[in-house]
Design an enzyme around this catalytic site. Structure first.
Site, mmCIF file in Angstrom:
data_model
loop_
_atom_site.group_PDB
_atom_site.id
_atom_site.type_symbol
_atom_site.label_atom_id
_atom_site.label_comp_id
_atom_site.label_asym_id
_atom_site.label_seq_id
_atom_site.Cartn_x
_atom_site.Cartn_y
_atom_site.Cartn_z
ATOM 1 N N CYS A 9 1.825 -17.260 14.868
ATOM 2 C CA CYS A 9 0.818 -17.747 15.732
ATOM 3 C C CYS A 9 0.020 -16.608 16.275
ATOM 4 O O CYS A 9 0.067 -15.423 15.875
ATOM 5 C CB CYS A 9 1.557 -18.572 17.002
ATOM 6 S SG CYS A 9 2.659 -17.726 17.898
ATOM 7 N N ASN A 12 2.801 -14.608 19.385
ATOM 8 C CA ASN A 12 4.278 -14.652 18.994
ATOM 9 C C ASN A 12 5.182 -14.738 20.202
ATOM 10 O O ASN A 12 6.369 -14.343 20.053
ATOM 11 C CB ASN A 12 4.479 -13.419 17.981
ATOM 12 C CG ASN A 12 6.083 -13.397 17.612
ATOM 13 O OD1 ASN A 12 6.727 -12.425 17.233
ATOM 14 N ND2 ASN A 12 6.318 -14.634 17.022
ATOM 15 N N CYS A 14 5.034 -17.943 22.076
ATOM 16 C CA CYS A 14 5.275 -19.296 22.398
ATOM 17 C C CYS A 14 5.455 -20.133 20.979
ATOM 18 O O CYS A 14 6.695 -20.892 20.682
ATOM 19 C CB CYS A 14 4.009 -19.994 22.907
ATOM 20 S SG CYS A 14 3.632 -19.454 24.734
ATOM 21 N N ARG A 15 4.494 -20.520 20.032
ATOM 22 C CA ARG A 15 4.723 -21.387 19.005
ATOM 23 C C ARG A 15 5.650 -20.910 17.880
ATOM 24 O O ARG A 15 6.369 -21.423 17.216
ATOM 25 C CB ARG A 15 3.167 -21.852 18.409
ATOM 26 C CG ARG A 15 2.522 -22.666 19.244
ATOM 27 C CD ARG A 15 1.193 -22.741 19.022
ATOM 28 N NE ARG A 15 0.356 -21.546 19.293
ATOM 29 C CZ ARG A 15 -0.919 -21.242 19.075
ATOM 30 N NH1 ARG A 15 -1.761 -22.318 18.235
ATOM 31 N NH2 ARG A 15 -1.325 -20.123 19.086
ATOM 32 N N SER A 16 5.189 -19.705 17.566
ATOM 33 C CA SER A 16 5.867 -19.094 16.269
ATOM 34 C C SER A 16 7.471 -18.740 16.428
ATOM 35 O O SER A 16 8.250 -19.156 15.577
ATOM 36 C CB SER A 16 5.215 -18.188 15.443
ATOM 37 O OG SER A 16 5.333 -17.100 16.281
ATOM 38 N N ASP A 126 -2.138 -24.445 20.883
ATOM 39 C CA ASP A 126 -1.684 -23.409 21.718
ATOM 40 C C ASP A 126 -1.557 -23.930 23.125
ATOM 41 O O ASP A 126 -2.391 -24.428 23.946
ATOM 42 C CB ASP A 126 -3.004 -22.280 21.937
ATOM 43 C CG ASP A 126 -2.825 -21.096 22.645
ATOM 44 O OD1 ASP A 126 -1.681 -21.145 23.430
ATOM 45 O OD2 ASP A 126 -3.577 -20.183 22.650
#
Ligand code: 4NP
Length: 158
Positions: A9, A12, A14-16, A126
């Site tokens: 993401c 690095n 939150c999402r990934s 995001d």
């Protein structure tokens, strides 16, 4: 040979890292830890060395995921060579990966929701500047698409 999967993401944090944790648990639940390796990275180095965002951690832990990874930027040449699946969370992440990685590795780049049944082609939004529903949506999308990803990876194992 292990199949190696990298989630990517922007930051690095939150999402990934969440993709990494959700997929690692799924892999472990299927007894495939020795077959599949999982990591995550960001397209920017702004948060390098930081743990996952505290809000993301709080939401993840409620579903049984511990986010233990530390933010690191994508290493274009090394990651391009090493990983088999490089999975972007949104369209901009994918554009950035196509710009950063050598051409010979472009066929390894996917969108997370390429593996979804219900959200194909969509970005994982995001959550950084939004409220708690954004973090829940990230986890909902990841749990669904990671099941599809595992199906795809398992086909290669057999
Ligand atoms: P991520 O979320 O890409 O899912 O880790 C973000 C983290 C940090 C920022 C934006 C998105 N930021 O602007 O610092």
């Amino acid at each position: 040979m292990k199949i190696k999967v990298l989630f990517v993401c922007l930051g690095n944090i939150c999402r990934s890292p969440s993709g990494e944790a959700v997929f690692r648990k799924l892999v472990s639940d299927h007894g495939l830890d020795h077959e599949i390796e999982v990591d995550s990275a960001g397209t920017i180095d702004y948060h390098e060395g930081n743990p996952a965002d505290a809000r993301m951690q709080e939401h993840a832990v409620l579903r049984g995921y511990n986010l233990t990874s530390i933010s690191r930027p994508v290493k274009p040449k090394r990651d391009g060579e090493y990983f088999d699946y490089i999975i972007a969370m949104d369209k901009q992440n994918k554009k950035d990966l196509l710009r950063l990685l050598p051409k010979e590795h472009h066929q390894k780049i996917f969108m997370m929701n390429d593996f979804s049944r219900t959200n194909k082609g969509e970005s994982v939004p995001d959550p950084y500047y939004g409220g708690s529903e954004g973090f829940e949506l990230v986890l909902d999308m990841l749990e669904e698409s990671c099941r599809g990803l595992l199906d795809a990876v398992r086909k290669q194992l057999s």
